[in-house]
Design an enzyme around this catalytic site. Structure first.
Site, PDB file in Angstrom:
ATOM      1  N   TYR A  54       0.807  -1.219   0.000  1.00 33.21           N
ATOM      2  CA  TYR A  54       0.000   0.000   0.000  1.00 33.21           C
ATOM      3  C   TYR A  54       0.840   1.269   0.000  1.00 33.21           C
ATOM      4  O   TYR A  54       0.308   2.368  -0.065  1.00 33.21           O
ATOM      5  CB  TYR A  54      -0.958   0.019   1.197  1.00 33.21           C
ATOM      6  CG  TYR A  54      -1.997  -1.080   1.211  1.00 33.21           C
ATOM      7  CD1 TYR A  54      -2.307  -1.804   0.062  1.00 33.21           C
ATOM      8  CD2 TYR A  54      -2.661  -1.409   2.384  1.00 33.21           C
ATOM      9  CE1 TYR A  54      -3.241  -2.828   0.087  1.00 33.21           C
ATOM     10  CE2 TYR A  54      -3.607  -2.424   2.421  1.00 33.21           C
ATOM     11  CZ  TYR A  54      -3.877  -3.134   1.261  1.00 33.21           C
ATOM     12  OH  TYR A  54      -4.812  -4.149   1.281  1.00 33.21           O
ATOM     13  N   HIS A 111      -0.105 -11.569   1.019  1.00 32.39           N
ATOM     14  CA  HIS A 111      -1.104 -10.704   0.392  1.00 32.39           C
ATOM     15  C   HIS A 111      -1.767 -11.379  -0.809  1.00 32.39           C
ATOM     16  O   HIS A 111      -2.973 -11.309  -0.992  1.00 32.39           O
ATOM     17  CB  HIS A 111      -0.419  -9.418  -0.079  1.00 32.39           C
ATOM     18  CG  HIS A 111      -1.354  -8.266  -0.270  1.00 32.39           C
ATOM     19  ND1 HIS A 111      -0.960  -6.955  -0.189  1.00 32.39           N
ATOM     20  CD2 HIS A 111      -2.673  -8.245  -0.538  1.00 32.39           C
ATOM     21  CE1 HIS A 111      -1.995  -6.167  -0.395  1.00 32.39           C
ATOM     22  NE2 HIS A 111      -3.039  -6.895  -0.610  1.00 32.39           N
ATOM     23  N   SER A 144      -4.134 -14.224   2.329  1.00 27.67           N
ATOM     24  CA  SER A 144      -5.152 -13.403   1.698  1.00 27.67           C
ATOM     25  C   SER A 144      -5.306 -13.834   0.251  1.00 27.67           C
ATOM     26  O   SER A 144      -4.326 -14.200  -0.403  1.00 27.67           O
ATOM     27  CB  SER A 144      -4.753 -11.918   1.768  1.00 27.67           C
ATOM     28  OG  SER A 144      -5.742 -11.115   1.150  1.00 27.67           O
ATOM     29  N   ARG A 202     -19.573   0.439  -5.538  1.00 32.23           N
ATOM     30  CA  ARG A 202     -18.980   0.265  -6.879  1.00 32.23           C
ATOM     31  C   ARG A 202     -19.924  -0.315  -7.908  1.00 32.23           C
ATOM     32  O   ARG A 202     -19.646  -0.237  -9.098  1.00 32.23           O
ATOM     33  CB  ARG A 202     -17.743  -0.643  -6.741  1.00 32.23           C
ATOM     34  CG  ARG A 202     -16.549   0.079  -6.124  1.00 32.23           C
ATOM     35  CD  ARG A 202     -15.394  -0.873  -5.836  1.00 32.23           C
ATOM     36  NE  ARG A 202     -15.662  -1.621  -4.620  1.00 32.23           N
ATOM     37  CZ  ARG A 202     -15.368  -1.167  -3.398  1.00 32.23           C
ATOM     38  NH1 ARG A 202     -14.811  -0.032  -3.258  1.00 32.23           N
ATOM     39  NH2 ARG A 202     -15.629  -1.856  -2.327  1.00 32.23           N
ATOM     40  N   THR A 247     -13.100   0.873   4.841  1.00 36.89           N
ATOM     41  CA  THR A 247     -12.320   2.106   4.961  1.00 36.89           C
ATOM     42  C   THR A 247     -13.173   3.271   4.504  1.00 36.89           C
ATOM     43  O   THR A 247     -14.292   3.096   4.040  1.00 36.89           O
ATOM     44  CB  THR A 247     -11.029   2.039   4.105  1.00 36.89           C
ATOM     45  OG1 THR A 247     -10.156   3.117   4.479  1.00 36.89           O
ATOM     46  CG2 THR A 247     -11.335   2.143   2.606  1.00 36.89           C
ATOM     47  N   SER A 249     -12.279   7.493   2.947  1.00 33.83           N
ATOM     48  CA  SER A 249     -11.319   8.608   2.865  1.00 33.83           C
ATOM     49  C   SER A 249     -11.998   9.890   3.339  1.00 33.83           C
ATOM     50  O   SER A 249     -11.460  10.972   3.227  1.00 33.83           O
ATOM     51  CB  SER A 249     -10.838   8.778   1.417  1.00 33.83           C
ATOM     52  OG  SER A 249     -11.956   8.962   0.575  1.00 33.83           O
ATOM     53  N   ARG A 253     -17.359  10.553   7.914  1.00 32.25           N
ATOM     54  CA  ARG A 253     -18.309   9.424   7.817  1.00 32.25           C
ATOM     55  C   ARG A 253     -18.259   8.496   9.031  1.00 32.25           C
ATOM     56  O   ARG A 253     -19.009   7.558   9.143  1.00 32.25           O
ATOM     57  CB  ARG A 253     -17.989   8.595   6.562  1.00 32.25           C
ATOM     58  CG  ARG A 253     -18.563   9.184   5.299  1.00 32.25           C
ATOM     59  CD  ARG A 253     -18.302   8.312   4.115  1.00 32.25           C
ATOM     60  NE  ARG A 253     -19.093   8.691   2.967  1.00 32.25           N
ATOM     61  CZ  ARG A 253     -18.811   8.341   1.728  1.00 32.25           C
ATOM     62  NH1 ARG A 253     -17.761   7.616   1.501  1.00 32.25           N
ATOM     63  NH2 ARG A 253     -19.574   8.715   0.721  1.00 32.25           N
TER      64      ARG A 253
HETATM   65  N1  LIG Z   1      -6.287  -8.395   0.838  1.00 28.83           N
HETATM   66  C1  LIG Z   1      -6.563  -7.756  -0.284  1.00 28.83           C
HETATM   67  O1  LIG Z   1      -6.175  -8.160  -1.405  1.00 28.83           O
HETATM   68  C2  LIG Z   1      -7.394  -6.527  -0.210  1.00 28.83           C
HETATM   69  C3  LIG Z   1      -7.532  -5.867   0.993  1.00 28.83           C
HETATM   70  N2  LIG Z   1      -8.287  -4.723   1.081  1.00 28.83           N
HETATM   71  C4  LIG Z   1      -8.353  -4.002   2.362  1.00 28.83           C
HETATM   72  O2  LIG Z   1      -9.707  -3.734   2.680  1.00 28.83           O
HETATM   73  C5  LIG Z   1      -9.893  -2.337   2.841  1.00 28.83           C
HETATM   74  C6  LIG Z   1     -11.283  -1.957   2.424  1.00 28.83           C
HETATM   75  O3  LIG Z   1     -11.451  -2.307   1.045  1.00 28.83           O
HETATM   76  P1  LIG Z   1     -12.614  -1.624   0.213  1.00 28.83           P
HETATM   77  O4  LIG Z   1     -12.838  -2.440  -0.995  1.00 28.83           O
HETATM   78  O5  LIG Z   1     -12.298  -0.170   0.065  1.00 28.83           O
HETATM   79  O6  LIG Z   1     -13.793  -1.753   1.250  1.00 28.83           O
HETATM   80  P2  LIG Z   1     -15.337  -1.505   1.109  1.00 28.83           P
HETATM   81  O7  LIG Z   1     -15.961  -2.381   0.074  1.00 28.83           O
HETATM   82  O8  LIG Z   1     -15.822  -1.565   2.518  1.00 28.83           O
HETATM   83  O9  LIG Z   1     -15.456  -0.029   0.502  1.00 28.83           O
HETATM   84  C7  LIG Z   1     -15.120   1.097   1.249  1.00 28.83           C
HETATM   85  C8  LIG Z   1     -15.260   2.284   0.311  1.00 28.83           C
HETATM   86  O10 LIG Z   1     -16.627   2.374  -0.044  1.00 28.83           O
HETATM   87  C9  LIG Z   1     -17.056   3.717   0.052  1.00 28.83           C
HETATM   88  N3  LIG Z   1     -18.482   3.686   0.369  1.00 28.83           N
HETATM   89  C10 LIG Z   1     -19.077   3.101   1.415  1.00 28.83           C
HETATM   90  N4  LIG Z   1     -20.394   3.260   1.352  1.00 28.83           N
HETATM   91  C11 LIG Z   1     -20.650   3.967   0.218  1.00 28.83           C
HETATM   92  C12 LIG Z   1     -21.834   4.461  -0.412  1.00 28.83           C
HETATM   93  N5  LIG Z   1     -23.032   4.239   0.131  1.00 28.83           N
HETATM   94  N6  LIG Z   1     -21.705   5.131  -1.572  1.00 28.83           N
HETATM   95  C13 LIG Z   1     -20.482   5.322  -2.125  1.00 28.83           C
HETATM   96  N7  LIG Z   1     -19.318   4.893  -1.576  1.00 28.83           N
HETATM   97  C14 LIG Z   1     -19.419   4.237  -0.423  1.00 28.83           C
HETATM   98  C15 LIG Z   1     -16.195   4.318   1.152  1.00 28.83           C
HETATM   99  O11 LIG Z   1     -16.084   5.697   1.003  1.00 28.83           O
HETATM  100  C16 LIG Z   1     -14.868   3.604   0.946  1.00 28.83           C
HETATM  101  O12 LIG Z   1     -14.048   4.327   0.053  1.00 28.83           O
HETATM  102  C17 LIG Z   1      -8.791  -1.698   2.008  1.00 28.83           C
HETATM  103  O13 LIG Z   1      -8.515  -0.378   2.417  1.00 28.83           O
HETATM  104  C18 LIG Z   1      -7.635  -2.657   2.299  1.00 28.83           C
HETATM  105  O14 LIG Z   1      -7.061  -2.327   3.562  1.00 28.83           O
HETATM  106  C19 LIG Z   1      -8.966  -4.227  -0.026  1.00 28.83           C
HETATM  107  C20 LIG Z   1      -8.855  -4.859  -1.255  1.00 28.83           C
HETATM  108  C21 LIG Z   1      -8.037  -6.050  -1.436  1.00 28.83           C
HETATM  109  O1  LIG Z   2      -5.039  -4.995  -1.033  1.00 34.60           O
HETATM  110  C1  LIG Z   2      -5.547  -4.338  -1.972  1.00 34.60           C
HETATM  111  C2  LIG Z   2      -5.515  -4.913  -3.351  1.00 34.60           C
HETATM  112  C3  LIG Z   2      -4.141  -5.368  -3.673  1.00 34.60           C
HETATM  113  C4  LIG Z   2      -3.751  -6.656  -3.803  1.00 34.60           C
HETATM  114  N1  LIG Z   2      -2.433  -6.668  -4.169  1.00 34.60           N
HETATM  115  C5  LIG Z   2      -1.998  -5.391  -4.262  1.00 34.60           C
HETATM  116  C6  LIG Z   2      -0.767  -4.856  -4.621  1.00 34.60           C
HETATM  117  C7  LIG Z   2      -0.633  -3.469  -4.620  1.00 34.60           C
HETATM  118  C8  LIG Z   2      -1.698  -2.651  -4.246  1.00 34.60           C
HETATM  119  C9  LIG Z   2      -2.926  -3.172  -3.914  1.00 34.60           C
HETATM  120  C10 LIG Z   2      -3.074  -4.548  -3.929  1.00 34.60           C
END
Ligand SMILES: NC(=O)C1=CN([C@@H]2O[C@H](COP(=O)(O)OP(=O)(O)OC[C@H]3O[C@@H](n4cnc5c(N)ncnc54)[C@H](O)[C@@H]3O)[C@@H](O)[C@H]2O)C=CC1
Ligand SMILES: O=CCc1c[nH]c2ccccc12
Length: 278
Positions: A54, A111, A144, A202, A247, A249, A253
């Site tokens: 990140y 990851h 993950s 989304r 999360t 930004s 909220r």
């Molecule tokens: N292990 C992995 O590969 C991954 C891990 N993650 C982790 O999970 C965390 C959360 O992932 P997200 O997909 O962002 O989570 P999420 O699906 O909970 O979405 C959160 C986002 O949705 C927006 N949101 C919430 N309600 C909304 C609404 N009603 N209308 C419009 N936008 C709205 C928020 O502002 C925020 O930006 C990431 O920050 C990261 O730390 C995320 C993706 C991949």
């Molecule tokens: O965790 C968020 C999505 C993700 C998975 N692998 C990578 C590598 C670099 C940035 C984001 C991510």
């Protein structure tokens, strides 16, 4: 002072993981996450989800420091990046600990299994993860984006069962995710979810919008208080036994954890998002 969240799920090694995590990827990827992290902790969030990929572990560490919380009050997660040429997994972790400003992380995840899977190195990576846990650099290790096949390969010969498998989880991926969630459960692996808000954040106009709105309206009526679709989605995740990694930004909220905690314990849905979230 905001009460910190105490609602936890117990990992297979007895460690308790807070059910709600603030993530520093997606919306905060590559950004200065310090103030968002500090406000999240100020709102009672104690589980912080980071990753080497990140590009903001240093500011996650700055936010943790600015919060004034003691190390034992927080549950800090980071993830192993997919490529670390000329370095060992332990060396990448030591770099993370330095950036985060901590002596250990509570959870260290692989990851993405893709590069190790392609090179036939999943077992090798997992042995290295087991080693850093034995050395005390991490309290728990996990994975993950692992499939059932990936998990079976790692479990064959593993000394330590992954504590967590963090995967994308929401109604639109349930058909694909259900076998992984079930396998996790059968093997004592806690499912952590990301992407849980996808249907409202989304993919608006999708097939569950109507039923989501019906549930939201029903809960709002029976509870006598505003309910968001995001809260319904968070409750769906909790009912699947999943940790909710989310999360925002937009720090305005945040709902104080005391309200979320109270609503959660009453079996109500919870979300980090304010009740005005639409
Ligand atoms: N292990 C992995 O590969 C991954 C891990 N993650 C982790 O999970 C965390 C959360 O992932 P997200 O997909 O962002 O989570 P999420 O699906 O909970 O979405 C959160 C986002 O949705 C927006 N949101 C919430 N309600 C909304 C609404 N009603 N209308 C419009 N936008 C709205 C928020 O502002 C925020 O930006 C990431 O920050 C990261 O730390 C995320 C993706 C991949
Ligand atoms: O965790 C968020 C999505 C993700 C998975 N692998 C990578 C590598 C670099 C940035 C984001 C991510």
């Amino acid at each position: 002072m905001t009460k910190t969240t105490t609602h936890t799920i117990t990992l297979n090694n007895g460690v308790r993981i807070p059910w709600l995590a603030f993530g520093t990827g997606t919306a905060l990827y590559g950004r200065n996450a310090a103030e968002f992290v500090r406000v999240a902790i100020e709102n009672g969030i104690t589980h912080l989800d980071g990753a080497q990929a990140y590009a903001n572990e240093d500011t996650l560490g700055a936010g943790i420091k600015a919060s004034g919380k003691s190390r034992s009050e927080l549950f800090i997660v980071t993830k192993l990046k997919s490529s670390f040429p000329g370095k060992t997994i332990k060396q990448t972790l030591e770099e993370s600990l330095n950036k985060l400003g901590v002596d250990y992380v509570d959870l260290f995840l692989i990851h993405d299994p893709t590069p190790a899977r392609k090179e036939g190195k999943l077992k090798e990576w997992w042995k290295a993860m087991e080693a850093v846990q034995k050395e005390g650099l991490v309290k728990s290790i996990g994975v993950s984006n692992f499939t059932v096949q990936d998990l079976k390969e790692v479990l064959d010969g593993a000394e330590i069962v992954p504590a967590v498998n963090q995967i994308e989880l929401h109604p639109y991926v349930w058909k694909a995710a259900e076998p992984i969630v079930n396998f996790n459960k059968q093997h004592g692996i806690v499912t952590a979810s990301y992407g849980g808000q996808t249907p409202v954040a989304r993919v608006q106009g999708g097939p569950i919008d109507e039923v989501l709105e019906r549930i939201r309206e029903r809960l709002e009526k029976t509870r006598g208080q505003p309910v968001t679709s995001g809260q319904v989605l968070s409750k769906w995740l909790l009912q699947k036994g999943a940790i909710v990694v989310t999360t925002t930004s937009k720090s305005e909220r945040y709902m104080t954890l005391r309200k979320q905690e109270r609503n959660c314990i009453r079996g109500f849905s919870c979300s980090m998002f304010s009740v005005n979230e639409r």
